[in-house]
Write a protein that holds these residues in place. Structure first.
Motif, mmCIF file in Angstrom:
data_model
loop_
_atom_site.group_PDB
_atom_site.id
_atom_site.type_symbol
_atom_site.label_atom_id
_atom_site.label_comp_id
_atom_site.label_asym_id
_atom_site.label_seq_id
_atom_site.Cartn_x
_atom_site.Cartn_y
_atom_site.Cartn_z
ATOM 1 N N THR A 37 0.969 -1.074 -0.065
ATOM 2 C CA THR A 37 0.020 -0.013 -0.001
ATOM 3 C C THR A 37 0.755 1.238 -0.106
ATOM 4 O O THR A 37 0.514 2.163 0.622
ATOM 5 N N ARG A 39 1.536 3.390 -2.547
ATOM 6 C CA ARG A 39 0.842 4.536 -2.998
ATOM 7 C C ARG A 39 -0.184 5.320 -2.260
ATOM 8 O O ARG A 39 -0.379 6.380 -1.810
ATOM 9 N N TYR A 43 -0.707 8.769 -0.901
ATOM 10 C CA TYR A 43 -1.855 9.617 -1.123
ATOM 11 C C TYR A 43 -2.205 10.181 0.263
ATOM 12 O O TYR A 43 -2.589 11.536 0.238
ATOM 13 N N LEU A 79 -10.432 4.154 -4.651
ATOM 14 C CA LEU A 79 -10.159 4.452 -6.114
ATOM 15 C C LEU A 79 -8.475 4.274 -5.999
ATOM 16 O O LEU A 79 -7.743 3.496 -6.988
ATOM 17 N N VAL A 80 -7.836 4.942 -5.171
ATOM 18 C CA VAL A 80 -6.473 4.991 -4.990
ATOM 19 C C VAL A 80 -6.012 3.541 -4.713
ATOM 20 O O VAL A 80 -4.898 2.919 -5.374
ATOM 21 N N GLN A 81 -6.589 2.957 -3.688
ATOM 22 C CA GLN A 81 -6.070 1.549 -3.360
ATOM 23 C C GLN A 81 -5.982 0.614 -4.583
ATOM 24 O O GLN A 81 -5.450 -0.195 -4.852
ATOM 25 N N GLY A 82 -6.935 0.806 -5.470
ATOM 26 C CA GLY A 82 -7.164 0.049 -6.519
ATOM 27 C C GLY A 82 -6.052 0.266 -7.768
ATOM 28 O O GLY A 82 -5.672 -0.305 -8.873
ATOM 29 N N THR A 83 -5.229 1.401 -7.555
ATOM 30 C CA THR A 83 -4.016 1.966 -8.569
ATOM 31 C C THR A 83 -2.826 1.196 -8.305
ATOM 32 O O THR A 83 -1.862 1.858 -9.045
ATOM 33 N N GLU A 84 -2.589 0.675 -7.106
ATOM 34 C CA GLU A 84 -1.152 0.168 -6.564
ATOM 35 C C GLU A 84 -0.747 -0.496 -7.842
ATOM 36 O O GLU A 84 -1.266 -1.507 -8.620
ATOM 37 N N ASP A 86 -0.065 0.831 -10.913
ATOM 38 C CA ASP A 86 -0.525 1.348 -12.159
ATOM 39 C C ASP A 86 0.519 2.184 -12.435
ATOM 40 O O ASP A 86 1.189 3.217 -11.903
ATOM 41 N N SER A 88 0.720 4.190 -15.367
ATOM 42 C CA SER A 88 0.517 5.427 -15.905
ATOM 43 C C SER A 88 0.348 6.556 -14.816
ATOM 44 O O SER A 88 0.831 7.616 -15.011
ATOM 45 N N ILE A 89 0.120 6.353 -13.749
ATOM 46 C CA ILE A 89 0.089 7.139 -12.621
ATOM 47 C C ILE A 89 1.501 7.488 -12.122
ATOM 48 O O ILE A 89 1.928 8.491 -11.955
#
Length: 155
Positions: A37, A39, A43, A79-84, A86, A88-89
């Motif tokens: 976790t 990111r 965040y 939403l942020v949790q789901g982008t670990e 990613d 592109s970010i």
């Protein structure tokens, strides 16, 4: 938008808040403790720093990008949790120029920039593209001018 503005507001970019959650030294510290976790930790750290700065400059009870209704905050957390992981970010947050470019893409072509506190509308319009583009334009303009802005939404 929160991640990009949070990154740009950090000490190494524009210095709006005295944090370094997106610096490599911070990653070295956070990754062993929060490997899955990272990111999300970055965040939440940057959101809290930005929230404090915005709250100092805005009226009590107003909403802003870093203080939204609880249900929206929960949705953004998920939403942020789901982008670990990613990529592109990660690309958007690799440099000041990349983040500014990403933020500019979120603005409307004709959206005016602003400095200082600026009302962008009622909180009920938060999900509207126009409102989000105005918020992005205000931040992009302020970063580009070396100024600070605090777009807010009224209850």
């Amino acid at each position: 938008m929160r991640l990009v503005i949070g990154f740009l507001g950090e000490q190494a970019q524009f210095g709006w808040w005295p944090t370094a959650f997106f610096e490599s030294s911070s990653k070295l510290f956070l990754a062993p403790v929060l490997p899955k976790t990272l990111r999300l930790a970055q965040y939440h750290g940057v959101v809290e720093a930005a929230r404090r700065l915005h709250d100092e400059h805005l009226n009590l009870g107003s909403f802003h990008l870093f203080r939204l209704p609880e249900e929206v905050e929960q949705d953004l957390h998920c939403l942020v949790q789901g982008t670990e992981g990613d990529g592109s970010i990660a690309e958007m947050l690799q440099s000041r120029a990349a983040a500014l470019d990403a933020l500019q893409r979120l603005t409307a072509a004709d959206a005016p920039g602003s400095v200082g506190p600026i009302a962008v509308g009622p909180i009920a319009t938060l999900n509207q593209t126009d409102t989000l583009q105005q918020i992005a334009a205000a931040y992009w303009s302020a970063f580009s001018q070396g100024a600070k802005t605090y777009p807010y939404l009224v209850p």
